[in-house]
Design an enzyme around this catalytic site. Structure first.
Site, PDB file in Angstrom:
ATOM      1  CE  LYS A  27      52.312  47.067  18.527  1.00  0.00           C
ATOM      2  NZ  LYS A  27      53.291  45.971  18.576  1.00  0.00           N
ATOM      3  CE1 TYR A  85      27.002  48.794  41.989  1.00  0.00           C
ATOM      4  CE2 TYR A  85      28.796  49.720  40.701  1.00  0.00           C
ATOM      5  CZ  TYR A  85      27.454  49.409  40.838  1.00  0.00           C
ATOM      6  OH  TYR A  85      26.586  49.700  39.825  1.00  0.00           O
TER       7      TYR A  85
END
Ligand SMILES: *Cc1c(COP(=O)(O)O)cnc(C)c1O
Length: 344
Positions: free
Chosen positions: A33, A242
């Site tokens: 899947k 950051y």
């Protein structure tokens, strides 16, 4: 190389399936899947079919087409979500077998395609998919007269061997299925590793095939290589990235590599993760951004051209632990931007 490279080792995949299959005396299928957990349903299913897999599992009928194309006619492809509205065309075209989850799905299937094969998914306590025991008791005579292809259920806690839920679900599954003539399946990777009582007629591992826990002996299937865009000198006291979350404590060399959280290397991964130049680990420093990761390469003798973030030393489960998630989510998040390569 300007984008990160994802390499899928189909030999390791095949060997993981063989190793899991060798732990049981019953048939071993494969769950493919979500595009084979992000690794490519076509090449993965084709490889496993060649190894001898005869039963594949997908989540939705739409996922079945790629698997059918890869494996050709013959192998059975089961659909966990069962018979959803307007699925008839897909189920018929690619010869997919819905795993019926409710009395409504059973009615829909009987009305739309009464001669088409089906299986049954039962709820043995997880309360996610499957017929409730009472509904099953009512439908069972009708279902059994129609020769279902498979009767299955799924376990909620099989990756924790000592969890009392495992024995409870086993008992329930036995109580509600003993005496059926159809083949039975309860175990995914976790259940397969518990003990033979959980194996019934078919095990259906997913994550273990792809090198993830709880299959600790799995071979590494996925490697990820990150191209270095530039390397800079950073002086003591300067910060990187950051939020200034990392400050140089020594004169440092910082490599910036081309991948980030848009590639499934989650921003939450944070500290404690390395990237590798050969066998040599180099710590990730500063925050992971969308397309870039910064790495302390001060201890390398030369500036590297590329660094590897996933390999045999650092697995999807290591990245997952650093991000507060599970290996399954790392695998299925590896994004579309990678250049992908398969090694036989
Ligand atoms: C995903 C899934 C599997 C495979 O589980 P793994 O833990 O990846 O081995 C098996 N059965 C069902 C119903 C599933 O949803």
């Amino acid at each position: 190389m300007s984008t990160a490279r994802l390499t899928i080792n189909l030999q390791a995949l095949a060997s993981n399936w063989q190793a899991l299959d060798a732990k049981t005396n019953v048939e071993t299928g494969a769950v493919v899947k979500a595009d084979a957990y992000g690794l490519g349903a076509g090449p993965v299913a084709a490889t496993l079919a060649e190894e001898g897999v005869r039963k594949f599992f997908v989540a939705a009928a739409e996922e079945g087409a790629a698997v059918r194309q890869a494996v050709g006619p013959g192998p059975k492809i089961f659909v966990f979500s069962g018979f959803m509205e307007a699925d008839n065309g897909l189920l018929f075209a690619d010869d997919l077998i819905p795993l019926i989850n409710s009395p409504e799905q059973f009615r829909r299937h009987q009305q739309a395609m009464p001669d088409h094969p089906f299986g049954i998914q039962l709820d043995s306590g997880m309360n996610r998919l499957g017929l409730e025991p009472a509904d099953w008791a009512e439908l069972r005579p009708k279902v059994e007269a129609l020769n279902p292809q498979l009767i299955m259920s799924h376990m909620a806690c099989a990756d924790e061997p000592d969890h009392p839920m495992n024995a409870r679900q086993l008992k329930t599954f036995r109580e509600i299925t003993d005496g059926v003539s159809a083949p039975r399946s309860l175990a995914a990777t976790g259940g397969l590793l518990l003990s033979p009582e959980y194996h019934f007629d078919l095990c259906r591992p997913g994550v273990g095939l792809y090198g993830g826990m709880p299959f600790a002996e799995a071979k590494t299937v996925v490697t990820v290589d990150l191209p270095v865009i530039q390397v800079r000198e950073v002086a003591v006291g300067e910060t990187v990235g950051y939020g200034n979350i990392w400050t140089a404590r020594r004169p440092s060399r910082i490599a910036t590599v081309a991948a980030g959280y848009a590639d499934g290397l989650h921003r939450a991964i944070g500290g404690g993760i390395d990237v590798f130049a050969g066998d040599q680990p180099c710590p990730v420093v500063g925050r992971i951004s969308m397309d870039l990761i910064t790495v302390d390469v001060t201890d390398l003798p030369n500036d590297p051209e590329r660094l590897r973030i996933l390999n045999g030393h650092q697995t999807v489960d290591d990245l997952a632990e650093a991000a507060g998630t599970i290996g399954y989510e790392i695998l299925t998040s590896l994004g579309a931007r990678y250049s992908r390569g398969y090694v036989e």
